[in-house]
Write a protein that holds these residues in place. Structure first.
Motif, short mmCIF file in Angstrom:
data_model
loop_
_atom_site.label_atom_id
_atom_site.label_comp_id
_atom_site.label_asym_id
_atom_site.label_seq_id
_atom_site.Cartn_x
_atom_site.Cartn_y
_atom_site.Cartn_z
N PHE A 1 19.61 23.16 25.00
CA PHE A 1 20.53 24.23 24.60
C PHE A 1 19.81 25.58 24.63
CE2 PHE A 1 21.89 20.31 22.54
CZ PHE A 1 23.20 20.24 23.00
N PHE A 2 20.60 26.62 24.85
CA PHE A 2 20.07 27.98 24.95
C PHE A 2 20.99 28.91 24.19
CE2 PHE A 2 18.84 25.48 28.53
CZ PHE A 2 17.52 25.80 28.75
N VAL A 3 20.41 29.82 23.43
CA VAL A 3 21.19 30.75 22.62
C VAL A 3 20.60 32.14 22.77
CG1 VAL A 3 21.89 31.35 20.27
CG2 VAL A 3 21.75 28.94 20.95
N GLY A 4 21.46 33.13 23.07
CA GLY A 4 20.97 34.51 23.19
C GLY A 4 22.03 35.43 23.74
N PRO A 5 21.64 36.66 24.05
CA PRO A 5 22.60 37.63 24.58
C PRO A 5 22.91 37.35 26.06
CG PRO A 5 20.42 38.62 24.51
CD PRO A 5 20.29 37.25 23.87
N ASP A 6 24.09 37.76 26.49
CA ASP A 6 24.48 37.61 27.89
C ASP A 6 24.02 38.85 28.67
OD1 ASP A 6 25.58 36.86 30.27
OD2 ASP A 6 27.62 37.47 29.72
N LEU B 1 11.88 32.97 21.31
CA LEU B 1 11.27 33.95 22.23
C LEU B 1 11.93 35.30 21.98
CD1 LEU B 1 9.38 34.27 24.80
CD2 LEU B 1 11.47 34.04 26.14
N THR B 2 11.14 36.29 21.56
CA THR B 2 11.70 37.61 21.26
C THR B 2 10.74 38.72 21.69
OG1 THR B 2 10.73 38.10 19.08
CG2 THR B 2 12.58 36.58 19.09
N ASP B 3 11.25 39.94 21.58
CA ASP B 3 10.40 41.13 21.78
C ASP B 3 10.21 41.87 20.46
OD1 ASP B 3 12.93 42.18 21.38
OD2 ASP B 3 12.89 43.49 23.13
N PHE B 4 10.34 41.14 19.34
CA PHE B 4 10.32 41.78 18.02
C PHE B 4 8.92 42.09 17.51
CE2 PHE B 4 14.52 39.56 16.57
CZ PHE B 4 15.25 40.45 17.34
N GLY C 1 17.42 18.02 24.00
CA GLY C 1 17.89 18.25 22.64
C GLY C 1 17.28 19.50 22.02
N THR C 2 16.24 20.02 22.64
CA THR C 2 15.61 21.24 22.10
C THR C 2 16.56 22.42 22.28
OG1 THR C 2 13.42 20.38 22.64
CG2 THR C 2 13.59 22.76 22.26
N VAL C 3 16.57 23.30 21.29
CA VAL C 3 17.37 24.53 21.34
C VAL C 3 16.43 25.71 21.58
CG1 VAL C 3 19.01 26.01 20.12
CG2 VAL C 3 18.96 23.53 19.66
N HIS C 4 16.67 26.45 22.66
CA HIS C 4 15.80 27.57 23.01
C HIS C 4 16.51 28.90 22.72
CE1 HIS C 4 13.11 24.72 25.01
NE2 HIS C 4 14.20 24.16 25.55
N VAL C 5 15.98 29.65 21.78
CA VAL C 5 16.56 30.94 21.40
C VAL C 5 15.78 32.05 22.09
CG1 VAL C 5 17.13 32.45 19.47
CG2 VAL C 5 17.12 29.95 19.15
N VAL C 6 16.50 32.97 22.71
CA VAL C 6 15.87 34.13 23.33
C VAL C 6 16.56 35.38 22.81
CG1 VAL C 6 15.28 35.30 25.48
CG2 VAL C 6 15.35 32.79 25.41
N VAL C 7 15.79 36.25 22.15
CA VAL C 7 16.37 37.49 21.66
C VAL C 7 15.57 38.68 22.18
CG1 VAL C 7 17.38 38.72 19.73
CG2 VAL C 7 17.04 36.25 19.57
#
Lengths: 237, 237, 237
Positions: A88-93, A7-10, A62-68
């Protein structure tokens, strides 16, 4: 099956998203990578947090959710990864994970040579790929106790507010009561489905997230009523 | 390899599409999910039917094609699934499958607790996932004999009509003859490829679907000629 | 894991991209197909070439990269496939592969019956699928020595030019020096990250491709400065 959502705003046209996908494919070649969206309005952290809350729990554990969505990239804002409910979740704080109730949180180490402007490629994609290959969260960084959480505005008595406008122009509020409402001086009657009123007419309904929503059948309620995020909505009980 | 394609008018930014993908991933974790499009103009059932007809038959048999352009969600319109030529189709009974010649059709059961506003997540995604795991069509609902089919306007003698404008502004007609045409008072000459005329010039050609199309080289014919769907086109034989 | 990336200017709403995916799925059912983008501005070959250069090398070797930005489809422009550094590339010979340094290049045979307007479906998708299943490049066509390459404008002394505007309105130049710059009469100071200036303020930085970029924190520098591709930028050394 390991799975990573993005998930991004790119937008996609500059190739930044594909750069993230390439990094993931190199580290975790058998992971399924699924586009959630790349059309979050630029820098709109709250929209990203809301979109994420609509889908993450529907995926298998088990899914990894990336938000940028990361206007503060390269500043002192931390890069983080969370575990919640087996996901799991990965992104900026910066609040993108405001509506996730985590079990564990780490601050990601920034790899040497990482760009100061594109942590999606240099920090978040590699971390997500490593999680998808089974690496443990604590191997990616150091445990943290606090992170930035946007507070959801709660209704005050009968008065709620507009928390989002979706792509159809539907007005989503923070109210959960099934009731008629008044918004911008207009009274809107409760219905059950969009098709319960005539073409172009206003209605209120409880939407698929359990929230009171104001819509126009086959039209944009936000345009019709001149409403944007933060507007006030009053229950007519 | 089980494969599911998704065609909606949801856009991606609100997370509704990702919600559907999450549901599918939970039921059918090894299915390949491919985005056809989420940019169908809101509620434009005919555009969805036309887009679908460009790709479904190119996929291998066994593919499940989901279409959610569904302005009547939650009303009495049925949710359906079809089998045609070894392919499966899942969506609302509102004309999105008008150009599919089915061998078998069922009305889907609506799961208890399904939202009245988001059958994509609660009805269509689960049905598609179940079909992709090998469940039989007749297990998903009860056989039906009739469904809503939009009738294709046929040319009348030398006079056809504009059935679509594509993203490039190309004007697609329902004519199949390779001939010069007149549209909005302008005569347009038949060519073979876009590059057969000069930059910015008009041409007609037979497109990749076998239909007569009016285009501008590196420009928008629809804008140039002020044309929208339904306009009349006359063959110059 | 065989992997194919897709970059086009088709948008998705007409079903042309899904047609390409269907063809690939039929020939190479176990290939992972990843969308790079379908939002390249129509016919903008240079933008496609630049986007591609941001991601192809990040994918694992063996990946097949398809690019269909092809305003000359159906004319005498050749269809080509390249090998470079263990990666494959398939698309029109119109400059989209300008920034790829190939080891081997072939002109693709055009299948009998291929449409003159949609080589994405009829030429490039099948070629990419065949490469992903292990067919050798030389089996797809005849070796060629020359192909069309767009020349990158090089800076002249302290004067560079704007080579791209990205989705955020960031202005990307062909300069590689970390320095203050002047653009359209405005002096812009060098920083390290977007967040190093106040909301809405201008900054210059070295971006994730190593290029000097001019940005506005949480805004569009291109709009603010009235800049488009080709504008001149001067280093202030």
């Amino acid at each position: 099956m390991k799975r990573i959502t993005l998930l991004t705003d790119f937008g996609t046209r500059d190739g930044y998203v594909a750069a993230m996908k390439g990094v993931i494919a190199s580290i975790a070649p058998s992971a399924f990578v699924e586009d959630a969206s790349h059309d979050i309005p630029p820098g709109d952290v709250l929209s990203a947090a809301q979109a994420l809350s609509r889908y993450w729990h529907l995926y298998p554990a088990g899914t990894v959710h990336v938000v940028v969505v990361d206007p503060g990239v390269g500043t002192e804002r931390a890069a983080i990864a969370l575990a919640a409910n087996g996901h799991f979740f990965v992104g900026p704080d910066n609040g993108v994970f405001s509506f996730i109730d985590d079990d564990q949180a780490v601050q990601l180490m920034i790899p040497i040579g990482a760009s100061r402007t594109f942590h999606g490629r240099d920090v978040f994609a590699p971390a997500a790929a490593r999680l998808s290959t089974g690496e443990a969260l604590h191997q990616l960084g150091t445990a943290i106790d606090e992170r930035l959480v946007l507070v959801k505005e709660q209704p005050k008595g009968n008065v709620g507010e507009v928390i989002a406008i979706d792509r159809f122009g539907n007005i989503i509020t923070n109210l959960m009561q099934a009731a008629d409402v008044e918004i911008n001086g207009v009274e809107v009657m409760l219905q059950v489905a969009y098709g319960d009123v005539g073409e172009g007419e206003l209605l209120a309904l409880i939407n698929s997230d359990g929230l009171l929503e104001i819509a126009v059948r086959n039209g944009s309620a936000a345009e019709r009523l001149g409403i944007s995020r933060g507007a006030r909505v009053t229950l007519r009980l």
